[in-house]
Each structure stands twice: as structure tokens, then as C-alpha cells.
Design an enzyme around this catalytic site. Structure first.
Site, PDB file in Angstrom:
ATOM      1  CG  ASP A   1     -10.621   2.648   6.862  1.00 27.46           C
ATOM      2  OD1 ASP A   1     -11.738   3.181   6.767  1.00 27.46           O
ATOM      3  OD2 ASP A   1     -10.241   1.724   6.119  1.00 27.46           O
TER       4      ASP A   1
ATOM      5  CB  ILE B   1      -0.946   0.004   1.224  1.00 26.07           C
ATOM      6  CG1 ILE B   1      -1.903  -1.188   1.149  1.00 26.07           C
ATOM      7  CG2 ILE B   1      -1.739   1.315   1.291  1.00 26.07           C
ATOM      8  CD1 ILE B   1      -2.729  -1.426   2.410  1.00 26.07           C
TER       9      ILE B   1
ATOM     10  CG  HIS C   1     -11.796  -1.661   8.634  1.00 23.84           C
ATOM     11  ND1 HIS C   1     -11.620  -2.809   9.345  1.00 23.84           N
ATOM     12  CD2 HIS C   1     -10.727  -1.603   7.791  1.00 23.84           C
ATOM     13  CE1 HIS C   1     -10.516  -3.424   8.973  1.00 23.84           C
ATOM     14  NE2 HIS C   1      -9.951  -2.702   8.015  1.00 23.84           N
TER      15      HIS C   1
ATOM     16  CD  GLU D   1     -10.227   7.345  22.841  1.00 19.00           C
ATOM     17  OE1 GLU D   1     -10.141   7.940  23.915  1.00 19.00           O
ATOM     18  OE2 GLU D   1      -9.401   6.477  22.479  1.00 19.00           O
TER      19      GLU D   1
ATOM     20  CG  ASP E   1       9.410  -0.408   5.004  1.00 19.18           C
ATOM     21  OD1 ASP E   1      10.031  -1.137   5.800  1.00 19.18           O
ATOM     22  OD2 ASP E   1       8.407  -0.784   4.375  1.00 19.18           O
TER      23      ASP E   1
ATOM     24  N   GLY F   1     -11.271   1.130   3.723  1.00 23.40           N
ATOM     25  CA  GLY F   1     -10.120   1.363   2.830  1.00 23.40           C
ATOM     26  C   GLY F   1      -9.975   0.288   1.764  1.00 23.40           C
TER      27      GLY F   1
ATOM     28  CB  ALA G   1      -1.925   0.999   9.017  1.00 19.42           C
ATOM     29  NE  ARG G   2      -5.477  -4.217  11.517  1.00 22.57           N
ATOM     30  CZ  ARG G   2      -6.020  -4.253  10.296  1.00 22.57           C
ATOM     31  NH1 ARG G   2      -6.465  -3.159   9.721  1.00 22.57           N
ATOM     32  NH2 ARG G   2      -6.125  -5.411   9.649  1.00 22.57           N
TER      33      ARG G   2
HETATM   34  N1  LIG Z   1      -7.962   0.028   6.044  1.00 21.56           N
HETATM   35  C1  LIG Z   1      -8.018  -1.125   5.432  1.00 21.56           C
HETATM   36  O1  LIG Z   1      -9.072  -1.549   4.972  1.00 21.56           O
HETATM   37  C2  LIG Z   1      -6.757  -1.915   5.253  1.00 21.56           C
HETATM   38  C3  LIG Z   1      -6.657  -2.772   4.157  1.00 21.56           C
HETATM   39  C4  LIG Z   1      -5.463  -3.466   3.965  1.00 21.56           C
HETATM   40  C5  LIG Z   1      -4.428  -3.332   4.877  1.00 21.56           C
HETATM   41  N2  LIG Z   1      -4.572  -2.529   5.958  1.00 21.56           N
HETATM   42  C6  LIG Z   1      -3.479  -2.363   6.928  1.00 21.56           C
HETATM   43  O2  LIG Z   1      -2.363  -1.830   6.240  1.00 21.56           O
HETATM   44  C7  LIG Z   1      -1.180  -2.490   6.676  1.00 21.56           C
HETATM   45  C8  LIG Z   1      -0.165  -2.459   5.541  1.00 21.56           C
HETATM   46  O3  LIG Z   1      -0.658  -3.253   4.444  1.00 21.56           O
HETATM   47  P1  LIG Z   1       0.282  -3.630   3.210  1.00 21.56           P
HETATM   48  O4  LIG Z   1      -0.539  -4.460   2.284  1.00 21.56           O
HETATM   49  O5  LIG Z   1       0.958  -2.425   2.667  1.00 21.56           O
HETATM   50  O6  LIG Z   1       1.347  -4.564   3.960  1.00 21.56           O
HETATM   51  P2  LIG Z   1       2.836  -4.901   3.507  1.00 21.56           P
HETATM   52  O7  LIG Z   1       3.267  -6.049   4.326  1.00 21.56           O
HETATM   53  O8  LIG Z   1       2.932  -4.997   2.023  1.00 21.56           O
HETATM   54  O9  LIG Z   1       3.668  -3.610   3.947  1.00 21.56           O
HETATM   55  C9  LIG Z   1       3.954  -3.303   5.269  1.00 21.56           C
HETATM   56  C10 LIG Z   1       5.291  -2.597   5.282  1.00 21.56           C
HETATM   57  O10 LIG Z   1       5.533  -2.115   6.591  1.00 21.56           O
HETATM   58  C11 LIG Z   1       6.926  -2.217   6.811  1.00 21.56           C
HETATM   59  N3  LIG Z   1       7.225  -2.126   8.231  1.00 21.56           N
HETATM   60  C12 LIG Z   1       7.080  -3.088   9.187  1.00 21.56           C
HETATM   61  N4  LIG Z   1       7.449  -2.594  10.386  1.00 21.56           N
HETATM   62  C13 LIG Z   1       7.822  -1.305  10.170  1.00 21.56           C
HETATM   63  C14 LIG Z   1       8.299  -0.275  11.019  1.00 21.56           C
HETATM   64  N5  LIG Z   1       8.466  -0.472  12.338  1.00 21.56           N
HETATM   65  N6  LIG Z   1       8.577   0.937  10.475  1.00 21.56           N
HETATM   66  C15 LIG Z   1       8.412   1.148   9.160  1.00 21.56           C
HETATM   67  N7  LIG Z   1       7.987   0.204   8.295  1.00 21.56           N
HETATM   68  C16 LIG Z   1       7.689  -1.001   8.803  1.00 21.56           C
HETATM   69  C17 LIG Z   1       7.310  -3.548   6.165  1.00 21.56           C
HETATM   70  O11 LIG Z   1       8.705  -3.613   5.867  1.00 21.56           O
HETATM   71  C18 LIG Z   1       6.466  -3.529   4.901  1.00 21.56           C
HETATM   72  O12 LIG Z   1       7.185  -3.010   3.803  1.00 21.56           O
HETATM   73  C19 LIG Z   1      -1.657  -3.886   7.066  1.00 21.56           C
HETATM   74  O13 LIG Z   1      -0.815  -4.467   8.050  1.00 21.56           O
HETATM   75  C20 LIG Z   1      -3.037  -3.667   7.583  1.00 21.56           C
HETATM   76  O14 LIG Z   1      -2.979  -3.473   8.975  1.00 21.56           O
HETATM   77  C21 LIG Z   1      -5.710  -1.806   6.156  1.00 21.56           C
END
Ligand SMILES: NC(=O)c1ccc[n+]([C@@H]2O[C@H](COP(=O)([O-])OP(=O)(O)OC[C@H]3O[C@@H](n4cnc5c(N)ncnc54)[C@H](O)[C@@H]3O)[C@@H](O)[C@H]2O)c1
Length: 392
Positions: free
Chosen positions: A254, A147, A271, A259, A166, A273, A229-230
Site C-alpha cells: 500500500d 488488523i 495507501h 523504485e 506476535d 487500505g 503496514a508501512r
Molecule cells: N494501509 C493502511 O491504510 C493502514 C491502515 C491502518 C494501519 N496501518 C498500519 O498497520 C499497522 C498495524 O495496525 P493495527 O491497527 O493492527 O495495530 P495494532 O497496534 O492493533 O497491532 C499491532 C501489533 O503488532 C505487534 N507487534 C509490535 N511489534 C512487533 C514485532 N516486532 N513483531 C511482531 N509483532 C509486533 C503488537 O503486539 C500488536 O499486536 C499500523 O501500525 C499502521 O502502520 C496501515
């Protein structure tokens, strides 16, 4: 051989077709299935069915799954990385644009007007909604995975200066990130130098409260923070102080908690996204393909608790083992095979943390001998899961 899959959360039927004819989906065998396919179903606190070998999450995050318990039970957990990345990318780009122009408040205000002279009232009142442009502004992206990487590339094309942080980025993802995106080695550089900051990391002990009072203290006044993300990546108490102090101009997330609701400078989405028809389909297709490949060949792709393991099956039989990652285990496996006078056609053993996965291809047609070997492995101390797969 019929495999059984139990699904949760209404998985897209087109995706489930990827499983093919050898899979019974939610049928009478689903009491004790080989695999789960789910989206947000919370598995914490459940007892895993004895036969369960795989869990596929049609989505990226796996916080709803007790990964360590699954690993110890010899269950491979898969996700569908990147399948909904484009959907989240578009939601975040929309959020950046929306926070630059405050479209939501502007629309709400127009809807309060009435009378024959609405156009006149619009012209008189619109000044309060003069916004800014994103071109030339700086966006910080924390987490440059599926993402974050896409957002960094597209924001740069929209004329933004983009900083990315990252420390663990995979080589594959790094290849796809534009050289115009400036990589920084310290997340503090993101906090201190951006007009907009968006976060795309998994929730871990390390990332929980990435946005805390120290982080907000580094930000310039008027920063927009976007979190798709979370929710737990942000310390809400620290956020409220930063909003009060004018450091955070707007927080868009999202992930709603009570609160956060009904606050002027906070925009909460439910949620959504990754919620597009395209993403849902991509996730289901990917989950279906992954489970099918794992059940039929033992190969692992996109697991969060075991390494990728690929090997073409050319021998009559393959045994897959999930074993504790202890010294000499591969030698012990080889000895167990040779003691029964069986030849190894190929062996591959990959570890991840305390456990490892082994594909053991046997140059042996005698099913009785092979079954005997399976039994021996089942009675071994350090082996938690044994499967036998016959070449089709
Ligand atoms: N809102 C939504 O509907 C929705 C949908 C999909 C994913 N998400 C969230 O988005 C997050 C990311 O998704 P993604 O598909 O890009 O995952 P991904 O695994 O492709 O990318 C996550 C990145 O975070 C990096 N990372 C890990 N720890 C780190 C740190 N301490 N500092 C900096 N970078 C760090 C990793 O190296 C990786 O490149 C998921 O874990 C999920 O929680 C939310």
C-alpha cells in the site's frame, strides 16, 4: 469552559459532532488550540502551540507525530486503534485472492483484444491466467493486533492454514484470535513455511526491514508478500533480489516509492487500505470521543504516550498532572496538597517510560485554595503540565 480544536485533513463532520457544544472547532481560538485532530498531517519540525494538550490521530499509525517531543511538552497523543482495521482486513484478503488468480493482468489482457471474435480469442488465450486457490495454502501473519488478528481469523475461515507471530500481543486481542490460528514463537517459522506472508506491525527500530535478505533467504520459492503496514518494513534492495531469484512471486504493498512502480511482480496501491467511508467515520467518531473525554474529565483512553487512566470524577475539583517519573513524586504531590489543608478524595498515578500521569481529586470547594495548589504545581521542577477540571 470552551475548548478549542484545530483539525487537519478534512476530518469527518459526523465524528466532530462527538465533541459536543463545549468545543469550538477551527474557530478564532484555533491559533492556540487545546487539541489537534488530524489524519496524515506531518507534525515533525513544527512548534507546538503553547496551549496544546492533546493530539488525536484519526487512524492507527502515528509516525507523522513526534511522540517524544509531544511527551516532553506534556501533550497526550491518541490514536484510534482498530477503527479502520476491518477496511485493511478486506483490502488484504482481496490482495491474497488477487495474487492467487492475477485478476489485474487478466483484465488488462482482455482489454487489449478487439474484433468480432473476442470470445474466441479469450478462450484461446485464457490459459496464461490459470491461477491457484487459497484454500489449503499457508498464510503467515506477522503482528496479531487489530488488523492482523482479524485477517488471521478470516483467512482461516477461507480454508487457509494460518500461522501467527506476535511476541507482544495484548491479552484483549489474543482472546479474539481463533484457536485454529497457530501461534509461532520465532518469526523465522513464518518466513520458512508460508505461501503468503502479510505484515501488520507498527514501524519501529525493531521492525524496520523485517523483510531483509536474511528473511527472504528463508522463504520458499513463490512466496507472496503483502505489506499494508508501512513501506520501511521491507528492504527494497533485498526484495528486488528475492523477486529476481523467484523467491518472491509477488509483492503487494500500500506504500509506493518510485523504485516499486511499473514492475511486473509488484502491485502498489496508493495507501488506500484504511480508506473506506466506514473506516473514516469510525476513526473520526473515536477521535472526537477520545478528545472530549480527555478534555472534560482528564481520563486517558487509547494514548500512545501515556497509560490508560480512568477514574469517575465525584469530587468538586480534579487536577491532572503530567510529571517526570522520578522517585517519591506521589509523596511530594500528596504533601503539596496537605500543606494547603486540602483533603485528597482520590489519587491515581500511572507511569509510562520517563513520564507519568496523575489524576488528583480534591475534596475541597474553595476555588482560591485550589488555584493556589495549581500554581504550586506549575512551579514544581518535575511537573510539565497542570490542568484544573471542575466537576460539572
Ligand atoms: N494501509 C493502511 O491504510 C493502514 C491502515 C491502518 C494501519 N496501518 C498500519 O498497520 C499497522 C498495524 O495496525 P493495527 O491497527 O493492527 O495495530 P495494532 O497496534 O492493533 O497491532 C499491532 C501489533 O503488532 C505487534 N507487534 C509490535 N511489534 C512487533 C514485532 N516486532 N513483531 C511482531 N509483532 C509486533 C503488537 O503486539 C500488536 O499486536 C499500523 O501500525 C499502521 O502502520 C496501515
Amino acid at each position: 469552559m470552551v475548548y478549542s480544536v484545530k483539525t487537519f485533513n478534512n476530518i469527518n463532520q459526523v465524528g466532530l459532532k462527538e465533541l459536543g457544544n463545549q468545543f469550538q472547532i477551527d474557530g478564532d481560538l484555533a491559533e492556540n488550540p487545546d487539541a489537534f485532530i488530524l489524519r496524515s498531517q506531518n507534525l515533525h519540525g513544527i512548534d507546538f502551540p503553547e496551549n496544546l494538550k492533546a493530539i488525536a490521530r484519526a487512524g492507527a499509525g502515528t509516525n507523522n507525530i513526534p511522540i517524544a517531543d509531544a511527551t516532553a511538552a506534556g501533550i497526550v497523543v491518541f490514536n484510534t486503534p482498530g477503527a479502520n482495521a476491518n477496511a485493511v482486513k478486506e483490502a488484504v484478503l482481496a490482495s491474497i485472492l488477487m495474487s492467487a488468480r492475477d485478476y489485474i493482468a487478466a483484465n488488462a489482457w482482455v482489454n487489449t483484444l478487439s474484433g468480432d471474435d473476442v470470445p474466441k480469442q479469450v478462450e484461446a488465450g485464457k490459459k496464461q491466467f490459470a491461477g491457484s486457490e487459497i484454500s489449503g495454502k499457508t498464510l503467515g501473519v506477522i503482528g496479531l493486533g487489530a488488523i492482523g488478528g482479524r485477517i488471521a481469523n478470516y483467512a482461516q475461515r477461507l480454508g487457509m492454514n494460518v500461522l501467527g507471530y506476535d511476541p507482544y500481543v495484548s491479552i484483549e486481542t489474543a482472546w479474539n484470535i481463533s484457536h485454529h490460528v497457530k501461534r509461532v514463537d520465532d518469526v523465522k517459522e513464518i518466513f520458512a513455511n508460508c505461501d503468503y506472508i502479510t505484515v501488520h506491525v507498527p514501524l519501529t527500530d525493531e521492525t524496520r526491514h523485517t523483510f531483509n535478505s536474511e528473511a527472504f533467504a528463508l522463504m520458499q520459492k513463490g512466496t507472496v508478500v503483502i505489506n499494508f503496514a508501512r513501506g520501511e518494513l521491507v528492504d527494497n534492495a533485498a526484495l528486488f533480489e528475492a523477486i529476481e531469484a523467484g523467491v518472491v512471486k509477488r509483492y503487494i504493498t500500500d506504500f509506493g516509492t518510485e523504485e516499486l512502480l511499473n514492475k511486473e511482480k509488484i502491485t502498489v496501491f496508493p495507501h488506500v487500505g484504511g480508506s473506506t467511508a466506514e473506516a473514516e467515520l469510525n476513526c473520526a467518531i473515536m477521535a472526537g470521543k477520545t478528545i472530549r473525554r480527555f478534555m472534560e474529565t482528564g481520563e486517558i483512553t487509547n494514548s500512545v504516550n501515556f497509560p490508560n487512566v480512568h477514574q469517575a470524577l465525584t469530587a468538586p475539583y480534579r487536577i491532572t498532572l503530567i510529571n517526570k517519573n522520578v522517585p517519591n513524586i506521589v509523596a511530594k504531590i500528596s504533601t503539596a496538597v496537605s500543606e494547603l489543608g486540602i483533603n485528597i478524595d482520590n489519587i491515581i498515578n500511572r507511569s509510562k517510560g520517563e513520564y507519568a500521569y496523575t489524576l488528583l481529586d480534591l475534596d475541597e470547594n474553595d476555588k482560591t485554595k485550589v488555584n493556589h495548589l495549581v500554581e504550586n504545581f506549575e512551579n514544581s521542577d518535575n511537573i510539565v503540565r497542570v490542568r484544573l477540571i471542575a466537576k460539572k
